[in-house]
Design an enzyme around this catalytic site. Structure first.
Site, PDB file in Angstrom:
ATOM      1  CG  HIS A   1       2.608 -10.721  -5.222  1.00 47.57           C
ATOM      2  ND1 HIS A   1       3.208 -11.943  -5.120  1.00 47.57           N
ATOM      3  CD2 HIS A   1       2.805 -10.107  -4.019  1.00 47.57           C
ATOM      4  CE1 HIS A   1       3.760 -12.061  -3.919  1.00 47.57           C
ATOM      5  NE2 HIS A   1       3.525 -10.961  -3.233  1.00 47.57           N
TER       6      HIS A   1
ATOM      7  CE  LYS B   1       6.427  -9.284  -5.932  1.00 46.83           C
ATOM      8  NZ  LYS B   1       7.229  -8.226  -5.283  1.00 46.83           N
TER       9      LYS B   1
HETATM   10  N1  LIG Z   1       9.400  -6.936   2.421  1.00 47.58           N
HETATM   11  C1  LIG Z   1       8.089  -6.756   2.516  1.00 47.58           C
HETATM   12  O1  LIG Z   1       7.446  -7.079   3.537  1.00 47.58           O
HETATM   13  C2  LIG Z   1       7.379  -6.108   1.372  1.00 47.58           C
HETATM   14  C3  LIG Z   1       8.086  -5.738   0.272  1.00 47.58           C
HETATM   15  N2  LIG Z   1       7.490  -5.049  -0.731  1.00 47.58           N
HETATM   16  C4  LIG Z   1       8.369  -4.582  -1.785  1.00 47.58           C
HETATM   17  O2  LIG Z   1       8.583  -3.193  -1.576  1.00 47.58           O
HETATM   18  C5  LIG Z   1       8.773  -2.516  -2.814  1.00 47.58           C
HETATM   19  C6  LIG Z   1       7.798  -1.352  -2.903  1.00 47.58           C
HETATM   20  O3  LIG Z   1       6.484  -1.820  -2.879  1.00 47.58           O
HETATM   21  P1  LIG Z   1       5.241  -0.807  -3.073  1.00 47.58           P
HETATM   22  O4  LIG Z   1       5.302   0.300  -2.110  1.00 47.58           O
HETATM   23  O5  LIG Z   1       4.052  -1.673  -3.095  1.00 47.58           O
HETATM   24  O6  LIG Z   1       5.537  -0.253  -4.547  1.00 47.58           O
HETATM   25  P2  LIG Z   1       5.041   1.107  -5.196  1.00 47.58           P
HETATM   26  O7  LIG Z   1       5.274   0.970  -6.669  1.00 47.58           O
HETATM   27  O8  LIG Z   1       3.684   1.454  -4.733  1.00 47.58           O
HETATM   28  O9  LIG Z   1       6.054   2.197  -4.603  1.00 47.58           O
HETATM   29  C7  LIG Z   1       7.406   2.289  -4.962  1.00 47.58           C
HETATM   30  C8  LIG Z   1       7.787   3.751  -4.887  1.00 47.58           C
HETATM   31  O10 LIG Z   1       9.197   3.888  -5.067  1.00 47.58           O
HETATM   32  C9  LIG Z   1       9.398   5.123  -5.709  1.00 47.58           C
HETATM   33  N3  LIG Z   1      10.729   5.225  -6.265  1.00 47.58           N
HETATM   34  C10 LIG Z   1      11.142   5.024  -7.546  1.00 47.58           C
HETATM   35  N4  LIG Z   1      12.476   5.272  -7.647  1.00 47.58           N
HETATM   36  C11 LIG Z   1      12.899   5.634  -6.408  1.00 47.58           C
HETATM   37  C12 LIG Z   1      14.156   6.032  -5.871  1.00 47.58           C
HETATM   38  N5  LIG Z   1      15.253   6.128  -6.618  1.00 47.58           N
HETATM   39  N6  LIG Z   1      14.219   6.307  -4.548  1.00 47.58           N
HETATM   40  C13 LIG Z   1      13.122   6.248  -3.760  1.00 47.58           C
HETATM   41  N7  LIG Z   1      11.903   5.913  -4.229  1.00 47.58           N
HETATM   42  C14 LIG Z   1      11.799   5.598  -5.536  1.00 47.58           C
HETATM   43  C15 LIG Z   1       8.284   5.199  -6.738  1.00 47.58           C
HETATM   44  O11 LIG Z   1       8.049   6.541  -7.106  1.00 47.58           O
HETATM   45  C16 LIG Z   1       7.115   4.603  -5.967  1.00 47.58           C
HETATM   46  O12 LIG Z   1       6.332   5.604  -5.352  1.00 47.58           O
HETATM   47  C17 LIG Z   1       8.637  -3.599  -3.881  1.00 47.58           C
HETATM   48  O13 LIG Z   1       9.923  -4.075  -4.218  1.00 47.58           O
HETATM   49  C18 LIG Z   1       7.859  -4.709  -3.183  1.00 47.58           C
HETATM   50  O14 LIG Z   1       8.125  -5.977  -3.712  1.00 47.58           O
HETATM   51  C19 LIG Z   1       6.180  -4.737  -0.703  1.00 47.58           C
HETATM   52  C20 LIG Z   1       5.409  -5.115   0.350  1.00 47.58           C
HETATM   53  C21 LIG Z   1       5.944  -5.840   1.473  1.00 47.58           C
HETATM   54  O1  LIG Z   2       5.298  -6.378  -4.223  1.00 42.51           O
HETATM   55  C1  LIG Z   2       4.556  -6.671  -3.255  1.00 42.51           C
HETATM   56  O2  LIG Z   2       3.417  -6.198  -3.146  1.00 42.51           O
HETATM   57  C2  LIG Z   2       5.074  -7.596  -2.240  1.00 42.51           C
HETATM   58  N1  LIG Z   2       6.343  -7.897  -2.272  1.00 42.51           N
HETATM   59  C3  LIG Z   2       7.044  -8.713  -1.369  1.00 42.51           C
HETATM   60  C4  LIG Z   2       7.626  -9.904  -2.086  1.00 42.51           C
HETATM   61  O3  LIG Z   2       8.132  -9.743  -3.224  1.00 42.51           O
HETATM   62  O4  LIG Z   2       7.633 -10.998  -1.527  1.00 42.51           O
HETATM   63  C5  LIG Z   2       6.250  -9.043  -0.135  1.00 42.51           C
HETATM   64  C6  LIG Z   2       4.771  -9.196  -0.327  1.00 42.51           C
HETATM   65  O5  LIG Z   2       4.488 -10.444  -0.867  1.00 42.51           O
HETATM   66  C7  LIG Z   2       4.186  -8.071  -1.167  1.00 42.51           C
END
Ligand SMILES: NC(=O)C1=CN([C@@H]2O[C@H](COP(=O)(O)OP(=O)(O)OC[C@H]3O[C@@H](n4cnc5c(N)ncnc54)[C@H](O)[C@@H]3O)[C@@H](O)[C@H]2O)C=CC1
Ligand SMILES: O=C(O)C1=N[C@H](C(=O)O)C[C@H](O)C1
Length: 238
Positions: A132, A136
């Site tokens: 990743h 992350k």
């Molecule tokens: N399940 C899936 O398919 C996927 C899961 N993810 C996960 O989603 C999460 C977010 O990923 P990204 O958007 O790439 O991260 P990012 O770092 O770009 O965005 C996270 C956002 O959350 C905000 N944040 C911080 N504290 C907060 C609060 N108390 N309430 C609401 N927002 C708050 C931050 O300001 C930031 O803008 C990560 O845990 C990642 O692993 C990411 C991609 C796919």
């Molecule tokens: O943090 C990410 O970017 C992603 N998080 C998810 C994970 O922890 O598996 C899903 C995806 O791989 C992207």
């Protein structure tokens, strides 16, 4: 459908474009300042992609406000059972997936099938690698943990997973977590023997698949009560 975006980072912004393209309305966006209940309540469904330490509190607020929630945040799963209980107590709606993309959900099924196939062949050692982007916060990825849990259920040679640097015995499934540039997410499972290797890999090219899957999950959850998974949403076999 009226949607609140809880977390407005890389995923929140990708979700917004897909929601608008599919005719939905984003009625609230929340970042690190947290949620505001009066705004949250304007939504039919909330979609939560924030940070590991904020997820539990955000989910609790949504369920207590009567707003069904789709969450993809990883790294908070030690409190998953508490959130499921709260959802049941409040007659709420919840979908969590470590990965919402169709491709990864098909890959989950392939992983389960391969683990069952490999179970009798102890000459092969199973290992995983996930790659990743450098931003992350959690390791291993949530997707890697889902893959590892499924693999361990099928493969008697492994009884728990561990990050590669902490793996101690042959019965530990080693997961190597690599952080590199802006990689959206790559997961590989390798069965190695002295004679040959068998490897399966899923490579995300961008975040579209994750976001589209989460929007489809929100469309599915809208108007429902209960706890569902992507297997329900995509109607995949268990
Ligand atoms: N399940 C899936 O398919 C996927 C899961 N993810 C996960 O989603 C999460 C977010 O990923 P990204 O958007 O790439 O991260 P990012 O770092 O770009 O965005 C996270 C956002 O959350 C905000 N944040 C911080 N504290 C907060 C609060 N108390 N309430 C609401 N927002 C708050 C931050 O300001 C930031 O803008 C990560 O845990 C990642 O692993 C990411 C991609 C796919
Ligand atoms: O943090 C990410 O970017 C992603 N998080 C998810 C994970 O922890 O598996 C899903 C995806 O791989 C992207």
């Amino acid at each position: 459908m009226k949607v609140a975006l809880v977390g407005y980072g890389k995923m929140g912004k990708t979700l917004e474009k897909i929601l608008v393209d599919r005719g939905h309305e984003v009625v609230a966006r929340f970042g690190s300042e947290g949620t505001q209940v009066s705004e949250l309540k304007k939504a039919d469904v909330a979609i939560e992609f924030s940070v590991p330490e904020a997820a539990y509190g955000n989910l609790k607020t949504c369920l207590e406000s009567g707003v069904p929630i789709v969450t993809g945040t990883t790294g908070w799963l030690d409190r998953y059972d508490e959130i499921v209980s709260l959802c049941q107590e409040k007659n709420g709606g919840l979908i969590y997936a470590s990965n919402f993309s169709l491709g990864v959900n098909l890959f989950f099924a392939l992983n389960r099938y391969l683990a069952d196939l490999m179970a009798p062949y102890s000459d092969y050692n199973a290992e995983m690698t996930e790659i990743h982007h450098i931003h992350k916060l959690d390791a291993p990825s949530g997707t890697a943990i889902s893959l590892a849990e499924d693999l361990i259920k099928g493969l008697p040679q492994k009884d728990k997973w561990a990050l590669k640097e902490n793996a101690q015995s042959d019965s530990d499934l080693s997961i190597e977590a690599i952080r590199e540039n802006e990689v959206p997410g790559t997961h590989s499972i390798r069965y190695s023997s002295a004679i040959d290797d068998i490897e399966i890999t899923h490579t995300a090219h961008n975040r579209q698949g994750f976001a589209l899957g989460a929007v489809i999950a929100a469309e599915y959850l809208n108007g429902k009560q209960g706890v569902y998974s992507m297997r329900d949403v995509l109607n995949l076999p268990s």
